[in-house]
Design a protein around this motif. Structure first.
Motif, PDB file in Angstrom:
ATOM      1  N   GLU A  13       5.462  -0.217   2.239  1.00 59.55           N
ATOM      2  CA  GLU A  13       4.353  -0.990   2.153  1.00 59.55           C
ATOM      3  C   GLU A  13       4.227  -1.713   0.866  1.00 59.55           C
ATOM      4  O   GLU A  13       3.582  -2.606   0.559  1.00 59.55           O
ATOM      5  CB  GLU A  13       3.006  -0.094   2.480  1.00 59.55           C
ATOM      6  CG  GLU A  13       3.045   0.298   4.063  1.00 59.55           C
ATOM      7  CD  GLU A  13       1.639   0.648   4.656  1.00 59.55           C
ATOM      8  OE1 GLU A  13       0.752   0.804   3.668  1.00 59.55           O
ATOM      9  OE2 GLU A  13       1.317   0.731   5.793  1.00 59.55           O
ATOM     10  N   ALA A  14       4.277  -0.931  -0.200  1.00 56.35           N
ATOM     11  CA  ALA A  14       4.141  -1.309  -1.608  1.00 56.35           C
ATOM     12  C   ALA A  14       5.141  -2.653  -2.021  1.00 56.35           C
ATOM     13  O   ALA A  14       4.822  -3.405  -2.693  1.00 56.35           O
ATOM     14  CB  ALA A  14       4.609  -0.170  -2.620  1.00 56.35           C
ATOM     15  N   ALA A  15       6.208  -2.579  -1.022  1.00 60.14           N
ATOM     16  CA  ALA A  15       7.039  -3.754  -1.381  1.00 60.14           C
ATOM     17  C   ALA A  15       6.592  -5.060  -0.527  1.00 60.14           C
ATOM     18  O   ALA A  15       7.404  -5.957  -0.504  1.00 60.14           O
ATOM     19  CB  ALA A  15       8.605  -3.282  -0.942  1.00 60.14           C
ATOM     20  N   ARG A  52      15.910   2.981  -0.065  1.00 60.75           N
ATOM     21  CA  ARG A  52      15.382   2.250  -1.311  1.00 60.75           C
ATOM     22  C   ARG A  52      15.935   1.024  -1.432  1.00 60.75           C
ATOM     23  O   ARG A  52      15.555  -0.053  -1.752  1.00 60.75           O
ATOM     24  CB  ARG A  52      15.098   3.112  -2.578  1.00 60.75           C
ATOM     25  CG  ARG A  52      14.238   4.147  -2.751  1.00 60.75           C
ATOM     26  CD  ARG A  52      14.495   5.115  -3.842  1.00 60.75           C
ATOM     27  NE  ARG A  52      14.076   4.388  -5.010  1.00 60.75           N
ATOM     28  CZ  ARG A  52      14.101   5.094  -6.080  1.00 60.75           C
ATOM     29  NH1 ARG A  52      14.445   6.140  -6.368  1.00 60.75           N
ATOM     30  NH2 ARG A  52      13.426   4.237  -7.233  1.00 60.75           N
ATOM     31  N   ALA A  53      17.626   1.135  -1.555  1.00 62.79           N
ATOM     32  CA  ALA A  53      18.237  -0.117  -1.459  1.00 62.79           C
ATOM     33  C   ALA A  53      18.165  -1.073  -0.320  1.00 62.79           C
ATOM     34  O   ALA A  53      18.198  -2.389  -0.937  1.00 62.79           O
ATOM     35  CB  ALA A  53      19.874   0.209  -1.547  1.00 62.79           C
ATOM     36  N   GLY A 105       2.445  13.950  -7.253  1.00 67.56           N
ATOM     37  CA  GLY A 105       3.115  12.727  -7.023  1.00 67.56           C
ATOM     38  C   GLY A 105       1.946  11.825  -6.936  1.00 67.56           C
ATOM     39  O   GLY A 105       0.894  12.245  -6.624  1.00 67.56           O
ATOM     40  N   SER A 106       2.394  10.545  -7.124  1.00 70.71           N
ATOM     41  CA  SER A 106       1.504   9.297  -6.712  1.00 70.71           C
ATOM     42  C   SER A 106       2.150   8.388  -6.046  1.00 70.71           C
ATOM     43  O   SER A 106       3.288   8.172  -6.410  1.00 70.71           O
ATOM     44  CB  SER A 106       0.986   8.760  -8.074  1.00 70.71           C
ATOM     45  OG  SER A 106       0.098   8.083  -7.820  1.00 70.71           O
ATOM     46  N   GLY A 107       1.565   7.752  -4.874  1.00 69.26           N
ATOM     47  CA  GLY A 107       2.459   6.905  -4.201  1.00 69.26           C
ATOM     48  C   GLY A 107       3.474   7.275  -3.503  1.00 69.26           C
ATOM     49  O   GLY A 107       3.017   8.660  -2.860  1.00 69.26           O
ATOM     50  N   TRP A 108       4.785   6.808  -3.563  1.00 66.41           N
ATOM     51  CA  TRP A 108       5.884   7.279  -3.061  1.00 66.41           C
ATOM     52  C   TRP A 108       6.358   8.554  -3.551  1.00 66.41           C
ATOM     53  O   TRP A 108       6.928   9.564  -2.724  1.00 66.41           O
ATOM     54  CB  TRP A 108       6.922   6.583  -2.875  1.00 66.41           C
ATOM     55  CG  TRP A 108       7.603   6.234  -4.397  1.00 66.41           C
ATOM     56  CD1 TRP A 108       7.026   5.741  -5.720  1.00 66.41           C
ATOM     57  CD2 TRP A 108       8.858   6.857  -4.679  1.00 66.41           C
ATOM     58  NE1 TRP A 108       8.265   5.455  -6.591  1.00 66.41           N
ATOM     59  CE2 TRP A 108       9.189   6.484  -6.228  1.00 66.41           C
ATOM     60  CE3 TRP A 108       9.864   7.366  -4.058  1.00 66.41           C
ATOM     61  CZ2 TRP A 108      10.426   6.608  -6.986  1.00 66.41           C
ATOM     62  CZ3 TRP A 108      11.044   7.702  -4.805  1.00 66.41           C
ATOM     63  CH2 TRP A 108      11.351   7.480  -6.092  1.00 66.41           C
TER      64      TRP A 108
END
Length: 290
Positions: free
Chosen positions: A55-57, A145-146, A181-184
Motif C-alpha cells: 500500500e505504501a508503494a 519486497r523486490a 514497529g511502525s508501518g511495515w
C-alpha cells in the motif's frame, strides 16, 4: 555443535540474494489489484509487513489476515497465501473455497498447496529442518519486497552484519522484551516476539510504536528491554529510559534487525537449557483433523 536453527539463521543473506535475483513475472500481485494476503503464525506476520509495504508503494489496497479469519463476504482480485509447509489446514481451506486468482508461496513442491492454488512460487532453497521459521519467512519477504521494486542491497549488507555481530548480553539476560514497529515493521515486531516465545519461552510482547505509550509502557522497568524496529517516535526512548528500562534501536534494515532477534532467541534458549530446533508443544505444520 551448530543447531539447524543457527545454520538457517546464518544463511539468510545468501537466500535473500537468490530471492531478489529470481522474482517471477506474472505470478505475484500486479499494481492496481485489490489483494488479500493470508497466512498462519509467522506467515501472517510476513503478510502484515507485505500488505503495509504494497500500500505504501501505491500498488493497491492490500489486506492481511490470519487464514482462519479471512472474511467470507469480501471479494479480492488476487489472494496470496503464504505457507512454508504447504499443508496448513486453514490456508488450504481458504484457497479451496475461493474462486478467482490465487497464488501461494511455499517451500515444498510435494504438498497439497500445489493443487489448491492457481499459481505457486516454490522457495525450496529456503526450506528449513527446524520447526521455528527463520530464513523461509525472511526470504519470502525479500522476494515480495523486490517484487515491489525495492533495492535490497543495503538490507542484505545489514543482514550480513547481523549474523556476525556479537550479541548484547543485556538482550540475552533480559527478564522481558517488548518489540515495537511502525508501518511495515509492525509485522516484524510481532514476528520477533513470536520467535522469542517459540524458541526460548520468553515473556515478549509486540505493539505499534505509537500505541506503546497507551498502556503497555507500564511494564517497562529495570531488567526489561523495549526493542524498536525502525525509527522510534520522538521522545519514546527518553520515556522508556525514565522507567529504568533499556531501549534498543539500531540503524539496520528492520528485516536485518529481525535476524538479530532470531539470534537472541536462540541464545536465550541455550541459556535456559532448551533446544531451539525442537520447541515445546510445536510442530512444523498445524494440520487439523476433520
Amino acid at each position: 555443535m551448530t543447531t539447524h536453527t543457527e545454520a538457517e539463521i546464518a544463511s539468510q543473506p545468501d537466500c535473500w540474494r537468490r530471492a531478489v535475483d529470481n522474482v517471477p513475472s506474472g505470478v505475484l500481485p500486479e499494481p492496481g489489484e485489490r489483494v488479500a494476503v493470508v497466512g498462519c503464525g509467522t506467515s501472517w506476520f510476513v503478510a502484515m509487513a507485505y500488505a503495509a509495504l504494497r500500500e505504501a508503494a501505491g500498488q493497491g489496497e492490500t489486506d492481511a489476515f490470519a487464514a482462519s479469519e479471512m472474511p467470507a463476504g469480501r471479494r479480492y482480485d488476487h489472494v496470496l497465501a503464504l505457507t512454508r509447509s504447504g499443508t496448513t489446514t486453514e490456508v488450504l481451506d481458504v484457497l479451496r473455497r475461493l474462486g478467482g486468482r490465487t497464488t501461494a508461496i511455499t517451500a515444498d513442491p510435494r504438498t497439497p498447496v500445489m493443487r489448491a492454488a492457481g499459481r505457486v512460487v516454490v522457495l525450496d532453497y529456503a526450506d528449513e529442518r527446524s520447526v521455528v521459521q527463520t530464513r523461509f519467512a525472511t526470504t519470502q519477504l525479500a522476494l515480495l519486497r523486490a517484487s515491489l521494486g525495492e533495492d535490497l542491497t543495503q538490507a542484505v549488507a545489514d543482514a550480513e552484519r547481523a549474523v556476525a555481530a556479537p550479541l548484547d548480553t543485556a538482550l540475552v539476560e533480559a527478564e522481558q522484551i517488548t518489540f515495537l514497529g511502525s508501518g511495515w515493521s509492525v509485522g516484524l515486531a510481532h514476528e520477533a516476539a513470536l520467535k522469542m516465545r517459540e524458541a526460548s519461552r520468553s515473556w515478549t510482547e509486540a505493539y505499534p510504536a505509537m500505541e506503546y505509550r497507551h498502556g503497555p509502557i507500564s511494564i517497562a522497568g529495570p531488567g526489561r528491554v523495549t526493542w524498536m524496529f525502525g525509527q522510534a517516535p520522538e521522545g519514546l526512548r527518553e520515556q522508556v529510559e525514565a522507567t529504568g528500562g533499556a531501549f534498543r534501536q539500531s540503524g539496520l534494515d528492520p528485516m536485518a534487525e529481525l535476524v538479530t532477534a532470531q539470534r537472541v532467541s536462540v541464545a536465550r534458549a541455550f541459556a535456559k537449557g532448551l533446544d531451539p530446533d525442537e520447541p515445546l508443544h510445536l510442530t512444523r505444520s498445524v494440520i487439523l483433523s476433520a
